[in-house]
Write a protein that holds these residues in place. Structure first.
Motif, PDB file in Angstrom:
ATOM      1  N   ALA A 117      -1.077   1.605   2.073  1.00  0.00           N
ATOM      2  CA  ALA A 117      -0.775   2.740   2.937  1.00  0.00           C
ATOM      3  C   ALA A 117      -2.087   3.312   3.465  1.00  0.00           C
ATOM      4  O   ALA A 117      -3.170   2.815   3.136  1.00  0.00           O
ATOM      5  CB  ALA A 117       0.026   3.795   2.177  1.00  0.00           C
ATOM      6  N   MET A 118      -2.003   4.348   4.278  1.00  0.00           N
ATOM      7  CA  MET A 118      -3.189   4.893   4.936  1.00  0.00           C
ATOM      8  C   MET A 118      -3.537   6.280   4.403  1.00  0.00           C
ATOM      9  O   MET A 118      -2.643   7.099   4.145  1.00  0.00           O
ATOM     10  CB  MET A 118      -2.971   4.988   6.452  1.00  0.00           C
ATOM     11  N   THR A 159       2.153   8.386   0.603  1.00  0.00           N
ATOM     12  CA  THR A 159       1.556   9.454   1.413  1.00  0.00           C
ATOM     13  C   THR A 159       0.091   9.609   1.043  1.00  0.00           C
ATOM     14  O   THR A 159      -0.252   9.776  -0.125  1.00  0.00           O
ATOM     15  CB  THR A 159       2.332  10.774   1.198  1.00  0.00           C
ATOM     16  N   GLY A 160      -0.762   9.562   2.050  1.00  0.00           N
ATOM     17  CA  GLY A 160      -2.195   9.428   1.806  1.00  0.00           C
ATOM     18  C   GLY A 160      -2.957  10.719   1.659  1.00  0.00           C
ATOM     19  O   GLY A 160      -4.090  10.837   2.150  1.00  0.00           O
ATOM     20  N   LEU A 212      -6.879   4.473   8.442  1.00  0.00           N
ATOM     21  CA  LEU A 212      -6.349   4.143   9.756  1.00  0.00           C
ATOM     22  C   LEU A 212      -7.502   3.821  10.703  1.00  0.00           C
ATOM     23  O   LEU A 212      -8.531   4.513  10.719  1.00  0.00           O
ATOM     24  CB  LEU A 212      -5.535   5.315  10.305  1.00  0.00           C
ATOM     25  N   ASN A 213      -7.319   2.761  11.487  1.00  0.00           N
ATOM     26  CA  ASN A 213      -8.296   2.314  12.486  1.00  0.00           C
ATOM     27  C   ASN A 213      -9.571   1.738  11.873  1.00  0.00           C
ATOM     28  O   ASN A 213     -10.585   1.592  12.563  1.00  0.00           O
ATOM     29  CB  ASN A 213      -8.632   3.441  13.474  1.00  0.00           C
ATOM     30  N   ILE A 272       2.413  -3.392   4.359  1.00  0.00           N
ATOM     31  CA  ILE A 272       1.474  -2.394   4.873  1.00  0.00           C
ATOM     32  C   ILE A 272       2.301  -1.374   5.631  1.00  0.00           C
ATOM     33  O   ILE A 272       3.078  -1.722   6.522  1.00  0.00           O
ATOM     34  CB  ILE A 272       0.421  -3.022   5.798  1.00  0.00           C
ATOM     35  N   ILE A 273       2.176  -0.109   5.249  1.00  0.00           N
ATOM     36  CA  ILE A 273       2.935   0.955   5.898  1.00  0.00           C
ATOM     37  C   ILE A 273       1.982   1.931   6.575  1.00  0.00           C
ATOM     38  O   ILE A 273       0.963   2.327   5.992  1.00  0.00           O
ATOM     39  CB  ILE A 273       3.853   1.692   4.902  1.00  0.00           C
TER      40      ILE A 273
END
Length: 394
Positions: A131-132, A147-148, A168-169, A185-186
């Motif tokens: 997750a991110m 939840t990150g 992210l990114n 991957i979420i």
């Protein structure tokens, strides 16, 4: 109004820091409190009331369904759900759908699907999910697990486990998390609660290619950014990719509590079977009628075109504020999901705006979030800017 608020505070569990206002009714992009004061709403029930308040067509569709049938159970079929399933899968380009009551339940179903898919491949249960950081997927135990934001998770540990967090990114950070046990991957196509961060084109395409190479399932959470908010029905359409599993909710029911997770036929055929997952209320005739009414209004009123026109104007106006006020650092977002990052916490700005008749919320401590109904026009955007500037000037 304060008497009612005092009564509420004596009985409601204090899990929300509520603003001191009680809504009575709505019309279009406006809300009215119980004293009759009018407010311009740029929150839309946190991206839920996408087609505005008191829409006659929507209201009549729900009234008609109430007179026919509200609920049976998922032991039986119902026509509104069959119609909604066909329309939603066609729009998403995914073949199967499971209707839920909320976004967090949709994420729960997506996680279970991914783990069952991996279990059927190799027979073991040590599968990992990536997750991110900064992400938000809900507050039930499964969705909270991916939840990150550590402060959200810490009081409720241990959660479901075997979850790793990347940035992210930052594709390299994702690669560093991948192992032979990675099953999914979420990520949110646009991180909303975490500060309004859209995924970058190259990043999301690299994630898709990685998932294809290693038979990892890509789960895209479009609970807030889906259903037309970014200028396409789903945000991922703008990236030239498609997820294996998609979660959506909020605007999907136009105000009626409903969510869904969609999946490809390939994943559906090798994951959940009868007995693996269920819901008492999900996809009942009333909720499905709401979905159908929303999709009817999208088609008949060219909502996507309106979003693209209004979002360009909103971006221009917000960019002007960035230039004009030193307290504002930048604007970012997609479509009618926008954020202004400020140098200091924005709670006071949001409170003062509410006093002046403008409803806003934050996305993290320093970001003002703008998520109006998708029917918002230039007139309302100009009105919003006038009120917000009157606060910023102070």
């Amino acid at each position: 109004m304060q008497d009612y608020i005092n009564k509420a505070n004596q009985t409601l569990l204090h899990t929300y820091n509520r603003f001191p206002v009680i809504w009575d009714k709505g019309d279009g992009c406006y809300l009215y409190d119980i004293n009759g004061k009018k407010y311009l709403d740029f929150v839309a029930g946190i991206a839920v009331f996408a087609l505005g308040y008191n829409n006659t067509f929507f209201n009549n569709a729900l009234k008609a369904q109430i007179d026919k049938l509200i609920h049976t159970s998922n032991y039986y079929y119902n026509l509104p759900a069959i119609e909604a399933a066909g329309r939603l899968t066609a729009l998403a380009g995914l073949e199967r759908v499971f209707f839920t009551n909320s976004g967090t339940e949709a994420v729960e179903g997506a996680i279970k699907t991914a783990r069952k898919y991996a279990y059927l491949k190799d027979g073991h249960t040590h599968h990992e999910i990536i997750a991110m950081n900064r992400s938000f997927h809900g507050r039930t135990m499964g969705s909270l697990s991916v939840t990150g934001t550590e402060s959200y998770r810490a009081p409720f540990e241990p959660l479901i486990g075997l979850v790793k967090f990347a940035d992210l990114n930052n594709f390299e950070s994702v690669l560093n998390c991948v192992t032979k046990d990675t099953c999914a991957i979420i990520l949110e196509t646009v991180q909303a609660e975490g500060g309004i961060y859209p995924a970058e084109q190259e990043f999301l395409k690299n994630i898709r290619a990685l998932c294809d190479e290693k038979d990892i399932l890509l789960i895209l959470d479009e609970i807030q950014c889906g259903i037309g908010r970014t200028g396409t029905m789903f945000a991922y359409e703008q990236y030239g990719i498609k997820p294996d599993i998609l979660t959506c909710a909020k605007a999907l029911g136009g105000g009626v509590p409903v969510g869904a997770f969609l999946l490809s036929e390939r994943v559906a055929a090798k994951s959940l079977v009868p007995g693996d997952h269920g819901t008492t209320y999900g996809g009942n005739p009333f909720a499905a009628a709401a979905i159908n009414a929303v999709l009817d209004l999208f088609a008949e009123n060219n909502i996507i075109d309106q979003v693209n026109q209004s979002s360009r104007y909103l971006e221009q106006k917000l960019d002007d504020l960035v230039t004009k006020y030193d307290t504002i650092v930048s604007r970012r977002g997609m479509g009618l999901l926008q954020g202004l990052e400020c140098r200091e916490p924005v709670a006071d700005i949001i409170s003062k705006a509410l006093e002046k008749g403008l409803v806003l919320i934050n996305a993290g401590p320093n970001v003002i979030r703008f998520i109006p109904s998708l029917i918002v026009g230039r007139e309302q955007i100009d009105e919003m800017v006038i009120i917000l500037e009157s606060v910023l000037e102070r």
